[in-house]
Scaffold this motif. Structure first.
Motif, PDB file in Angstrom:
ATOM      1  N   PHE A  41       0.831  -1.195   0.000  1.00 36.58           N
ATOM      2  CA  PHE A  41       0.000   0.000   0.000  1.00 36.58           C
ATOM      3  C   PHE A  41       0.867   1.247   0.000  1.00 36.58           C
ATOM      4  N   TYR A  49      -4.914  10.731  -1.563  1.00 38.94           N
ATOM      5  CA  TYR A  49      -5.136   9.434  -2.194  1.00 38.94           C
ATOM      6  C   TYR A  49      -4.207   8.372  -1.648  1.00 38.94           C
ATOM      7  N   TYR A  50      -4.688   7.130  -1.712  1.00 40.80           N
ATOM      8  CA  TYR A  50      -3.845   5.981  -1.408  1.00 40.80           C
ATOM      9  C   TYR A  50      -4.135   4.894  -2.427  1.00 40.80           C
ATOM     10  N   GLY A  51      -3.230   3.951  -2.525  1.00 44.81           N
ATOM     11  CA  GLY A  51      -3.399   2.841  -3.451  1.00 44.81           C
ATOM     12  C   GLY A  51      -2.925   1.552  -2.825  1.00 44.81           C
ATOM     13  N   THR A  52      -3.485   0.445  -3.264  1.00 41.45           N
ATOM     14  CA  THR A  52      -3.078  -0.873  -2.782  1.00 41.45           C
ATOM     15  C   THR A  52      -2.858  -1.801  -3.960  1.00 41.45           C
ATOM     16  N   ALA A  68      -7.232  -0.113   4.596  1.00 39.05           N
ATOM     17  CA  ALA A  68      -8.024   1.058   4.182  1.00 39.05           C
ATOM     18  C   ALA A  68      -8.566   1.807   5.397  1.00 39.05           C
ATOM     19  N   GLU A  72      -7.570   5.670   6.245  1.00 36.91           N
ATOM     20  CA  GLU A  72      -8.627   6.682   6.292  1.00 36.91           C
ATOM     21  C   GLU A  72      -8.795   7.273   7.689  1.00 36.91           C
ATOM     22  N   TYR A  78      -8.729  11.017   2.905  1.00 35.63           N
ATOM     23  CA  TYR A  78      -8.017  10.223   1.900  1.00 35.63           C
ATOM     24  C   TYR A  78      -8.923   9.117   1.390  1.00 35.63           C
ATOM     25  N   ARG A  79      -8.826   8.854   0.097  1.00 37.24           N
ATOM     26  CA  ARG A  79      -9.623   7.829  -0.563  1.00 37.24           C
ATOM     27  C   ARG A  79      -8.732   7.062  -1.536  1.00 37.24           C
ATOM     28  N   PRO A  80      -9.142   5.837  -1.885  1.00 32.37           N
ATOM     29  CA  PRO A  80      -8.362   5.104  -2.889  1.00 32.37           C
ATOM     30  C   PRO A  80      -8.477   5.785  -4.242  1.00 32.37           C
ATOM     31  N   TYR A 106      -0.425   6.982 -11.007  1.00 31.36           N
ATOM     32  CA  TYR A 106       0.008   6.155  -9.868  1.00 31.36           C
ATOM     33  C   TYR A 106       1.479   6.411  -9.542  1.00 31.36           C
ATOM     34  N   TRP A 114       5.609   2.131  -6.636  1.00 34.04           N
ATOM     35  CA  TRP A 114       4.381   1.567  -7.198  1.00 34.04           C
ATOM     36  C   TRP A 114       4.703   0.463  -8.199  1.00 34.04           C
TER      37      TRP A 114
END
Length: 120
Positions: A41, A49-52, A68, A72, A78-80, A106, A114
């Motif tokens: 993550f 923003y975040y990513g997984t 998540a 959050e 923050y959101r995906p 990304y 990433w």
């Protein structure tokens, strides 16, 4: 947040260089779901923003929800980032790992880290 997740999972912090003055646009880490499989993550420092990276195994769903929730709760708002946006190429950006016109959103928001994970 990292410490709380590390208390529950084997965790590999991929952003320790930030403590020594390194620069990256995100915090990145991975939690180990099995001896060989991890959920990675990334939490952007540039925007909310975040990513997984989900590894594609049954154990991923509860862990992904927990990650998540932690992100959050730690970073309100923050959101995906949606994949349809994250995979868009930014035409006028070059990075250490890609040429001009190959960097995705990304990569810009989460750094070259990433790219260290192959999709599950």
């Amino acid at each position: 947040m990292i410490d709380r997740l590390a208390d529950r999972y084997g965790l590999q912090n991929e952003s320790l260089h930030l403590l020594s003055g390194g620069a990256d646009p995100a915090y990145s880490a991975r939690i180990w779901l099995t001896d060989e499989t991890a959920l990675s993550f990334h939490v952007s420092l540039l925007g909310p923003y975040y990513g997984t990276h989900l590894p594609g195994i049954p154990e991923e769903e509860p862990a992904a929800r927990e990650v998540a929730r932690e992100i959050e709760a730690t970073y309100p708002g923050y959101r995906p980032i949606p994949p349809e946006i994250g995979n868009e190429v930014v035409p006028d950006v070059a990075m250490n790992v890609v040429l001009m016109g190959e960097a995705t959103i990304y990569m810009c928001l989460f750094s070259e880290v990433w790219t260290w994970v192959q999709p599950g």
